[in-house]
Design a protein around this motif. Structure first.
Motif, PDB file in Angstrom:
ATOM      1  N   ARG A   4      43.283  66.579  40.603  1.00  0.00           N
ATOM      2  CA  ARG A   4      43.349  66.085  39.219  1.00  0.00           C
ATOM      3  C   ARG A   4      43.906  67.153  38.275  1.00  0.00           C
ATOM      4  O   ARG A   4      44.691  66.853  37.378  1.00  0.00           O
ATOM      5  CB  ARG A   4      41.966  65.630  38.791  1.00  0.00           C
ATOM      6  CG  ARG A   4      41.986  64.752  37.601  1.00  0.00           C
ATOM      7  CD  ARG A   4      40.671  64.065  37.436  1.00  0.00           C
ATOM      8  NE  ARG A   4      40.738  63.259  36.247  1.00  0.00           N
ATOM      9  CZ  ARG A   4      39.852  62.371  35.911  1.00  0.00           C
ATOM     10  NH1 ARG A   4      38.819  62.157  36.686  1.00  0.00           N
ATOM     11  NH2 ARG A   4      39.975  61.696  34.806  1.00  0.00           N
ATOM     12  N   GLN A  49      49.587  57.622  42.616  1.00  0.00           N
ATOM     13  CA  GLN A  49      48.598  57.715  43.690  1.00  0.00           C
ATOM     14  C   GLN A  49      47.320  58.376  43.188  1.00  0.00           C
ATOM     15  O   GLN A  49      46.214  57.919  43.487  1.00  0.00           O
ATOM     16  CB  GLN A  49      49.171  58.500  44.874  1.00  0.00           C
ATOM     17  CG  GLN A  49      50.293  57.795  45.595  1.00  0.00           C
ATOM     18  CD  GLN A  49      49.829  56.517  46.259  1.00  0.00           C
ATOM     19  OE1 GLN A  49      48.811  56.489  46.935  1.00  0.00           O
ATOM     20  NE2 GLN A  49      50.568  55.454  46.056  1.00  0.00           N
ATOM     21  N   ALA A  51      46.334  58.461  40.070  1.00  0.00           N
ATOM     22  CA  ALA A  51      45.732  57.523  39.115  1.00  0.00           C
ATOM     23  C   ALA A  51      44.939  56.441  39.835  1.00  0.00           C
ATOM     24  O   ALA A  51      43.824  56.098  39.416  1.00  0.00           O
ATOM     25  CB  ALA A  51      46.818  56.893  38.241  1.00  0.00           C
ATOM     26  N   CYS A  52      45.486  55.904  40.915  1.00  0.00           N
ATOM     27  CA  CYS A  52      44.777  54.877  41.685  1.00  0.00           C
ATOM     28  C   CYS A  52      43.508  55.436  42.322  1.00  0.00           C
ATOM     29  O   CYS A  52      42.456  54.807  42.278  1.00  0.00           O
ATOM     30  CB  CYS A  52      45.688  54.290  42.748  1.00  0.00           C
ATOM     31  SG  CYS A  52      46.996  53.255  42.092  1.00  0.00           S
ATOM     32  N   TYR A  53      43.606  56.620  42.889  1.00  0.00           N
ATOM     33  CA  TYR A  53      42.465  57.228  43.571  1.00  0.00           C
ATOM     34  C   TYR A  53      41.315  57.509  42.605  1.00  0.00           C
ATOM     35  O   TYR A  53      40.158  57.243  42.898  1.00  0.00           O
ATOM     36  CB  TYR A  53      42.891  58.510  44.278  1.00  0.00           C
ATOM     37  CG  TYR A  53      41.777  59.151  45.079  1.00  0.00           C
ATOM     38  CD1 TYR A  53      41.477  58.690  46.357  1.00  0.00           C
ATOM     39  CD2 TYR A  53      41.036  60.193  44.555  1.00  0.00           C
ATOM     40  CE1 TYR A  53      40.447  59.268  47.093  1.00  0.00           C
ATOM     41  CE2 TYR A  53      40.010  60.772  45.271  1.00  0.00           C
ATOM     42  CZ  TYR A  53      39.718  60.307  46.538  1.00  0.00           C
ATOM     43  OH  TYR A  53      38.697  60.881  47.255  1.00  0.00           O
ATOM     44  N   PHE A  54      41.643  58.093  41.439  1.00  0.00           N
ATOM     45  CA  PHE A  54      40.615  58.474  40.484  1.00  0.00           C
ATOM     46  C   PHE A  54      40.335  57.397  39.441  1.00  0.00           C
ATOM     47  O   PHE A  54      39.492  57.589  38.564  1.00  0.00           O
ATOM     48  CB  PHE A  54      41.013  59.771  39.764  1.00  0.00           C
ATOM     49  CG  PHE A  54      40.928  60.987  40.648  1.00  0.00           C
ATOM     50  CD1 PHE A  54      39.716  61.489  41.058  1.00  0.00           C
ATOM     51  CD2 PHE A  54      42.077  61.626  41.065  1.00  0.00           C
ATOM     52  CE1 PHE A  54      39.641  62.612  41.870  1.00  0.00           C
ATOM     53  CE2 PHE A  54      42.025  62.754  41.871  1.00  0.00           C
ATOM     54  CZ  PHE A  54      40.794  63.245  42.273  1.00  0.00           C
ATOM     55  N   GLY A  55      41.050  56.267  39.492  1.00  0.00           N
ATOM     56  CA  GLY A  55      40.844  55.201  38.512  1.00  0.00           C
ATOM     57  C   GLY A  55      41.279  55.595  37.114  1.00  0.00           C
ATOM     58  O   GLY A  55      40.623  55.261  36.133  1.00  0.00           O
ATOM     59  N   MET A  56      42.393  56.303  37.030  1.00  0.00           N
ATOM     60  CA  MET A  56      42.890  56.824  35.749  1.00  0.00           C
ATOM     61  C   MET A  56      43.957  55.875  35.183  1.00  0.00           C
ATOM     62  O   MET A  56      45.137  56.087  35.353  1.00  0.00           O
ATOM     63  CB  MET A  56      43.458  58.226  35.958  1.00  0.00           C
ATOM     64  CG  MET A  56      42.440  59.196  36.497  1.00  0.00           C
ATOM     65  SD  MET A  56      43.179  60.714  37.144  1.00  0.00           S
ATOM     66  CE  MET A  56      43.860  61.434  35.681  1.00  0.00           C
ATOM     67  N   LYS A  57      43.518  54.829  34.510  1.00  0.00           N
ATOM     68  CA  LYS A  57      44.444  53.838  33.967  1.00  0.00           C
ATOM     69  C   LYS A  57      45.411  54.454  32.962  1.00  0.00           C
ATOM     70  O   LYS A  57      46.528  53.997  32.816  1.00  0.00           O
ATOM     71  CB  LYS A  57      43.673  52.701  33.319  1.00  0.00           C
ATOM     72  CG  LYS A  57      42.895  51.875  34.294  1.00  0.00           C
ATOM     73  CD  LYS A  57      42.134  50.781  33.598  1.00  0.00           C
ATOM     74  CE  LYS A  57      41.275  50.026  34.591  1.00  0.00           C
ATOM     75  NZ  LYS A  57      40.453  49.026  33.926  1.00  0.00           N
TER      76      LYS A  57
END
Length: 70
Positions: A4, A49, A51-57
């Protein structure tokens, strides 16, 4: 959360241009490479990738607004 932190560093070093986002602006480097392995499309893919993994919209929205996903 090293991944991150590195993603945040990539976002911080992005330059917004009329064609989208740019990275790499050293005097002796090629500017605005677009390929998957060395350019903006690869960086954009990696950020999506993360963003998807950490849920970072916010990353997805930011990239849509600034052109990485055009």
């Amino acid at each position: 959360m090293v991944i991150r932190q590195l993603a945040d560093k990539l976002v911080a070093h992005a330059r917004i241009a009329s064609q989208g986002l740019r990275w790499g602006h050293l005097k002796r480097s090629y500017d605005c490479l677009t390929g998957l392995s060395h350019g903006a499309s690869g960086i954009g893919h990696a950020l999506l990738q993360v963003a998807c993994y950490f849920g970072m919209k916010g990353y997805v929205i930011w990239q849509c607004r600034h052109g990485s996903m055009r």
